[in-house]
Design a protein around this motif. Sequence first.
Motif, short mmCIF file in Angstrom:
data_model
loop_
_atom_site.label_atom_id
_atom_site.label_comp_id
_atom_site.label_asym_id
_atom_site.label_seq_id
_atom_site.Cartn_x
_atom_site.Cartn_y
_atom_site.Cartn_z
N VAL A 42 -37.11 -48.37 -13.59
CA VAL A 42 -37.89 -49.40 -13.31
C VAL A 42 -39.26 -49.20 -14.04
O VAL A 42 -39.72 -47.98 -13.59
N GLU A 44 -43.21 -50.21 -15.24
CA GLU A 44 -44.50 -51.24 -14.59
C GLU A 44 -45.37 -51.04 -15.84
O GLU A 44 -45.74 -49.87 -16.16
N PRO A 119 -49.22 -54.41 -11.07
CA PRO A 119 -48.37 -54.40 -12.13
C PRO A 119 -48.20 -56.12 -12.79
O PRO A 119 -47.83 -57.14 -11.98
N GLN A 122 -42.72 -56.00 -15.24
CA GLN A 122 -41.91 -54.87 -14.74
C GLN A 122 -40.52 -55.01 -15.82
O GLN A 122 -40.14 -56.08 -16.10
N HIS A 124 -36.77 -53.72 -15.54
CA HIS A 124 -35.54 -53.11 -15.03
C HIS A 124 -34.36 -53.00 -15.80
O HIS A 124 -33.76 -54.14 -16.32
N ALA A 360 -40.75 -50.57 -7.70
CA ALA A 360 -41.01 -51.65 -8.00
C ALA A 360 -41.85 -52.47 -6.83
O ALA A 360 -41.88 -52.16 -5.70
#
Length: 465
Positions: A42, A44, A119, A122, A124, A360
């Motif tokens: 992850v 950000e 953030p 993001q 993923h 996250a």
Amino acid sequence: MSEGLSWPEGPVTEEELCLVTDLYELTMLQTYFEEGENGPAVFEMFFRSLPPSRNFLVFAGLGTVLQYLARLRFTPRILESLERTALFRPAFLDYLAHFRFRGDVWALAEGTPCFAREPVLQVHATLPEAQFVETLILNQIHLQTVIASKAIRVVLAAQGRPVVDFGLRRAHGLDAGLKLVRAAFIAGVESTSHVLAGLRYGIPLRGTMAHSAIQAFGEDLTAFRAFARSDPHTICLVDTFDTMAGVEAVIRLRDELGEAFQVRGIRLDSGDLAALAVAARTRLDAAGLAQLTIFASGNLDEDEIERILARKAPIDAFGVGTRMDVSADAPALDCAYKLVEYGGEGRMKLSAGKVGLPGAKQIFRERGRDGLARGDSIGMRAEEGSGQALLRPVMRGGKILPDALPSLPEMRDYCQSAVAALPGPLRDLTPAPPYPVQISPRLEAWQAEVAARIGKRIAAPAPGP
């Protein structure tokens, strides 16, 4: 080292999108490939701080990023060029031939006001995928957020009067010249003089005439007469020689044309705009031309517009160029794109002044404050928070979700309502007390836990080969 990349000058093509990156993104990818580092990660993007002249930022650029991510490919031509640099090994180049972005993206809606350390986006995905898109994401989100955050100040200063973008000539290149129009429109700018941007994004086109046209015809009335024949609804630029003489030329044109006169207004581009607007309005009204609007331009920004309107200037619309389209007072934002989780384990920096928050996260907005809470890589609900959750899924498996990208007019309307919901002092042009962004106790505890774990690892002797 770049012999294979000597291609003709021109705009970035879709084929070249994969090269809109820093070299180390590719060399890191090669290392990850060779070391088998392909776990779930992850990353950000966030803004570390706000410029002193910004009480908030307006998030923009997401649509551009998502479309770029969906189209990333390494074509044979690109791979041949990379091979000629002698920086990359054959097995890695074969890997790139099949490289795609297949990750998930969560982000704020474009037009959302945002603040430091939150953030805004993001990613993923596998570590290589999430790492590689860093430069492209930062480039587009940074530019468009810079411009949207400047444009909203201009729009607020104009107090409901239309603002037209005039800044292409001094924009920082062709791509910036397009994207800044998009960002400014989201922030509330009404239209643009940039023809390609208007046609590409469906933004209204507006324009008047240049001083050179008046000079070419030799005097005001002849020029206004010619433009009125070509475009009956034109706006007459009255200050090429003498402003009030130019106003009189408009009145004479009305007398000549009678009921056929359809000129929409006059434009003031130099001098004391407030005083000239008062004088022009008085003369036009006395001549029975109260329907003509007064359009002002010339080195304007939000501060100058605020000063002009504070003098009760009867100006109906503004054309704003350079100072908005290069964000002259705050041309760069302190933004970052950082790894916060890898293989299900929180990751963070411990660098002085740059200590991060692991994992996250979700933003919850409620009653004039934001809360940052722990999220997860699936539903962003590992820790519930009160208020409206701002981060939402916009891409899954490398495909843009159907509701991820509203139309630009919808983004514009949303931005206006979101900004209107902010505490009043934040909407002022003067600095306001910082907006409260509170970190949840669980997130703070996790930060301490991850920092302690990293500390133990760096204190322990490195394992042997």
